[in-house]
Write a protein that holds these residues in place. Structure first.
Motif, PDB file in Angstrom:
ATOM      1  N   GLU A   5       4.988  28.835  11.318  1.00  0.00           N
ATOM      2  CA  GLU A   5       4.355  27.801  12.151  1.00  0.00           C
ATOM      3  C   GLU A   5       4.088  26.537  11.342  1.00  0.00           C
ATOM      4  O   GLU A   5       4.274  25.420  11.835  1.00  0.00           O
ATOM      5  CB  GLU A   5       3.066  28.344  12.755  1.00  0.00           C
ATOM      6  CG  GLU A   5       3.290  29.363  13.869  1.00  0.00           C
ATOM      7  CD  GLU A   5       1.991  30.002  14.337  1.00  0.00           C
ATOM      8  OE1 GLU A   5       1.955  30.471  15.494  1.00  0.00           O
ATOM      9  OE2 GLU A   5       1.017  30.047  13.540  1.00  0.00           O
ATOM     10  N   LYS A   6       3.656  26.715  10.096  1.00  0.00           N
ATOM     11  CA  LYS A   6       3.421  25.557   9.225  1.00  0.00           C
ATOM     12  C   LYS A   6       4.733  24.815   8.967  1.00  0.00           C
ATOM     13  O   LYS A   6       4.779  23.585   8.977  1.00  0.00           O
ATOM     14  CB  LYS A   6       2.794  26.007   7.896  1.00  0.00           C
ATOM     15  CG  LYS A   6       1.361  26.467   8.009  1.00  0.00           C
ATOM     16  CD  LYS A   6       0.817  26.894   6.640  1.00  0.00           C
ATOM     17  CE  LYS A   6      -0.616  27.368   6.756  1.00  0.00           C
ATOM     18  NZ  LYS A   6      -1.162  27.826   5.447  1.00  0.00           N
ATOM     19  N   PHE A   7       5.786  25.595   8.727  1.00  0.00           N
ATOM     20  CA  PHE A   7       7.095  24.989   8.484  1.00  0.00           C
ATOM     21  C   PHE A   7       7.543  24.194   9.709  1.00  0.00           C
ATOM     22  O   PHE A   7       7.996  23.049   9.587  1.00  0.00           O
ATOM     23  CB  PHE A   7       8.126  26.072   8.164  1.00  0.00           C
ATOM     24  CG  PHE A   7       9.523  25.537   7.990  1.00  0.00           C
ATOM     25  CD1 PHE A   7       9.939  25.019   6.769  1.00  0.00           C
ATOM     26  CD2 PHE A   7      10.432  25.543   9.051  1.00  0.00           C
ATOM     27  CE1 PHE A   7      11.230  24.523   6.604  1.00  0.00           C
ATOM     28  CE2 PHE A   7      11.719  25.049   8.903  1.00  0.00           C
ATOM     29  CZ  PHE A   7      12.121  24.541   7.681  1.00  0.00           C
ATOM     30  N   VAL A  65      10.187  15.883   3.103  1.00  0.00           N
ATOM     31  CA  VAL A  65      11.249  16.890   3.228  1.00  0.00           C
ATOM     32  C   VAL A  65      11.485  17.604   1.900  1.00  0.00           C
ATOM     33  O   VAL A  65      11.634  18.839   1.857  1.00  0.00           O
ATOM     34  CB  VAL A  65      12.555  16.240   3.732  1.00  0.00           C
ATOM     35  CG1 VAL A  65      13.720  17.218   3.632  1.00  0.00           C
ATOM     36  CG2 VAL A  65      12.389  15.777   5.179  1.00  0.00           C
ATOM     37  N   ILE A  66      11.508  16.851   0.813  1.00  0.00           N
ATOM     38  CA  ILE A  66      11.712  17.465  -0.510  1.00  0.00           C
ATOM     39  C   ILE A  66      10.591  18.453  -0.823  1.00  0.00           C
ATOM     40  O   ILE A  66      10.838  19.556  -1.337  1.00  0.00           O
ATOM     41  CB  ILE A  66      11.810  16.373  -1.595  1.00  0.00           C
ATOM     42  CG1 ILE A  66      13.120  15.599  -1.445  1.00  0.00           C
ATOM     43  CG2 ILE A  66      11.723  16.997  -2.986  1.00  0.00           C
ATOM     44  CD1 ILE A  66      13.206  14.359  -2.301  1.00  0.00           C
ATOM     45  N   LYS A  71       8.537  24.027  -1.294  1.00  0.00           N
ATOM     46  CA  LYS A  71       7.471  24.982  -0.982  1.00  0.00           C
ATOM     47  C   LYS A  71       7.954  26.156  -0.129  1.00  0.00           C
ATOM     48  O   LYS A  71       7.492  27.275  -0.285  1.00  0.00           O
ATOM     49  CB  LYS A  71       6.326  24.273  -0.252  1.00  0.00           C
ATOM     50  CG  LYS A  71       5.535  23.315  -1.142  1.00  0.00           C
ATOM     51  CD  LYS A  71       4.541  22.502  -0.339  1.00  0.00           C
ATOM     52  CE  LYS A  71       3.500  23.375   0.334  1.00  0.00           C
ATOM     53  NZ  LYS A  71       2.503  22.573   1.082  1.00  0.00           N
ATOM     54  N   GLN A  72       8.903  25.892   0.774  1.00  0.00           N
ATOM     55  CA  GLN A  72       9.286  26.918   1.752  1.00  0.00           C
ATOM     56  C   GLN A  72      10.624  27.593   1.450  1.00  0.00           C
ATOM     57  O   GLN A  72      10.922  28.638   2.022  1.00  0.00           O
ATOM     58  CB  GLN A  72       9.354  26.287   3.154  1.00  0.00           C
ATOM     59  CG  GLN A  72       8.058  25.659   3.616  1.00  0.00           C
ATOM     60  CD  GLN A  72       6.986  26.694   3.917  1.00  0.00           C
ATOM     61  OE1 GLN A  72       7.282  27.883   4.040  1.00  0.00           O
ATOM     62  NE2 GLN A  72       5.746  26.261   4.015  1.00  0.00           N
ATOM     63  N   LEU A  79      17.615  24.707   6.362  1.00  0.00           N
ATOM     64  CA  LEU A  79      17.935  23.883   5.198  1.00  0.00           C
ATOM     65  C   LEU A  79      18.859  22.739   5.595  1.00  0.00           C
ATOM     66  O   LEU A  79      18.667  21.597   5.161  1.00  0.00           O
ATOM     67  CB  LEU A  79      18.586  24.734   4.108  1.00  0.00           C
ATOM     68  CG  LEU A  79      18.975  23.992   2.825  1.00  0.00           C
ATOM     69  CD1 LEU A  79      17.762  23.320   2.198  1.00  0.00           C
ATOM     70  CD2 LEU A  79      19.635  24.948   1.842  1.00  0.00           C
ATOM     71  N   ARG A  80      19.859  23.034   6.423  1.00  0.00           N
ATOM     72  CA  ARG A  80      20.766  21.976   6.881  1.00  0.00           C
ATOM     73  C   ARG A  80      19.994  20.889   7.631  1.00  0.00           C
ATOM     74  O   ARG A  80      20.256  19.705   7.462  1.00  0.00           O
ATOM     75  CB  ARG A  80      21.859  22.552   7.797  1.00  0.00           C
ATOM     76  CG  ARG A  80      22.899  23.365   7.081  1.00  0.00           C
ATOM     77  CD  ARG A  80      24.227  23.382   7.845  1.00  0.00           C
ATOM     78  NE  ARG A  80      24.089  23.829   9.223  1.00  0.00           N
ATOM     79  CZ  ARG A  80      24.178  25.101   9.614  1.00  0.00           C
ATOM     80  NH1 ARG A  80      24.358  26.046   8.711  1.00  0.00           N
ATOM     81  NH2 ARG A  80      24.082  25.423  10.890  1.00  0.00           N
TER      82      ARG A  80
END
Length: 219
Positions: A5-7, A65-66, A71-72, A79-80
Motif C-alpha cells: 500500500e505504501k508503494f 522514484v530513485i 527502498k522497495q 520497476l518498468r
C-alpha cells in the motif's frame, strides 16, 4: 498500511507529479508560441523565469522514484513503471527547455514583422500540443493504441518542418537582409519538431511499460 500500500501510494504520487510536470511543459510551450506570434516580450520572459519550476519538479520526481526503487526493490512491471516515469519526466522537462529556447528567440526577434513560415510553425505547435496531450492521456490509461497514433502525427510535423526550411531558404535568397530572422525561425522550427519527437519518445516508453519491449515508432 502494508508495504504494498505504501508503494502504491508513492507510485501514484509520482504519477500525479508527472502529469503536473507535463501540463506545465505543454503550457510553457503554448505560452512561448503565443509570445512569438504576438511579439510579447514580457510573456517570453515569464516563460524563461517559470522554467525553474519545471526543472525543480523534474528533480523531485527523479529523487522520489530513485528513493522508491532503493527502498522497495521493485521488480517486473513495477520497476518498468518507475523507470518509465523518470524517462517521461526527462522528455517533458526537455519540452520545457524548448519553450525557453523559443522565448529567447522571440526576444531576439522583437517587434520585427514575421516572415511567411510563421504559419507553418504555428501549425507545428498545434500538432505537437495534440501529440503531447494525447500521449500523456495514453500513458495514464496505458493505452498503446492511442500511443501508436502519435507517430502518424509526428510525420505531419516533420513535413511542416521541411516546408519551413524550404520557405526560409527561398526567403534568404530573395532578401539576404532577413538572414537574422531566417536563422531564428529555423531554430524555432527545430525546437518545435524536437518537442513532437519527445511525444513520440514517450509513446515508445509506454509500449515498453505495457509490453516489456522496446519499439521504434519513428520507422
Amino acid at each position: 498500511m502494508s508495504v504494498r500500500e505504501k508503494f502504491d501510494t508513492e507510485l501514484h504520487s509520482s504519477q500525479d507529479q508527472l502529469i503536473q510536470l507535463s501540463t506545465m511543459a505543454v503550457d510553457a510551450l503554448g505560452k512561448s508560441v503565443s509570445a512569438l506570434l504576438n511579439h510579447d516580450i514580457d510573456a517570453a520572459l515569464e516563460v524563461i523565469e517559470d522554467d525553474v519550476q519545471i526543472n525543480r519538479l523534474e528533480e523531485e520526481i527523479n529523487d522520489r522514484v530513485i528513493l522508491l526503487i532503493a527502498k522497495q526493490s521493485p521488480v517486473a512491471t513495477d520497476l518498468r513503471r518507475l523507470i518509465v516515469i523518470i524517462k517521461v519526466a526527462t522528455d517533458m522537462e526537455r519540452v520545457g527547455d524548448y519553450a525557453v529556447n523559443i522565448a529567447k528567440e522571440t526576444i531576439r526577434l522583437g517587434k520585427e514583422e514575421h516572415l511567411a513560415p510563421i504559419v507553418q510553425i504555428e501549425k507545428m505547435h498545434k500538432l505537437a500540443t495534440t501529440m503531447l496531450m494525447q500521449v500523456i492521456d495514453a500513458f495514464v490509461e496505458e493505452d498503446v493504441a492511442k500511443a501508436k497514433e502519435i507517430a502518424e502525427l509526428d510525420d505531419q510535423v516533420d513535413d511542416l518542418y521541411g516546408q519551413v526550411l524550404t520557405q526560409l531558404m527561398l526567403a534568404g535568397s530573395e532578401d539576404p537582409e532577413k538572414i537574422s530572422q531566417i536563422t531564428q525561425l529555423a531554430f524555432i522550427g527545430r525546437y518545435m519538431e524536437r518537442s513532437a519527437d519527445h511525444a513520440t519518445n514517450i509513446a515508445e516508453q509506454l509500449f515498453y511499460l505495457v509490453r516489456g519491449r522496446h519499439y521504434d515508432l519513428n520507422k
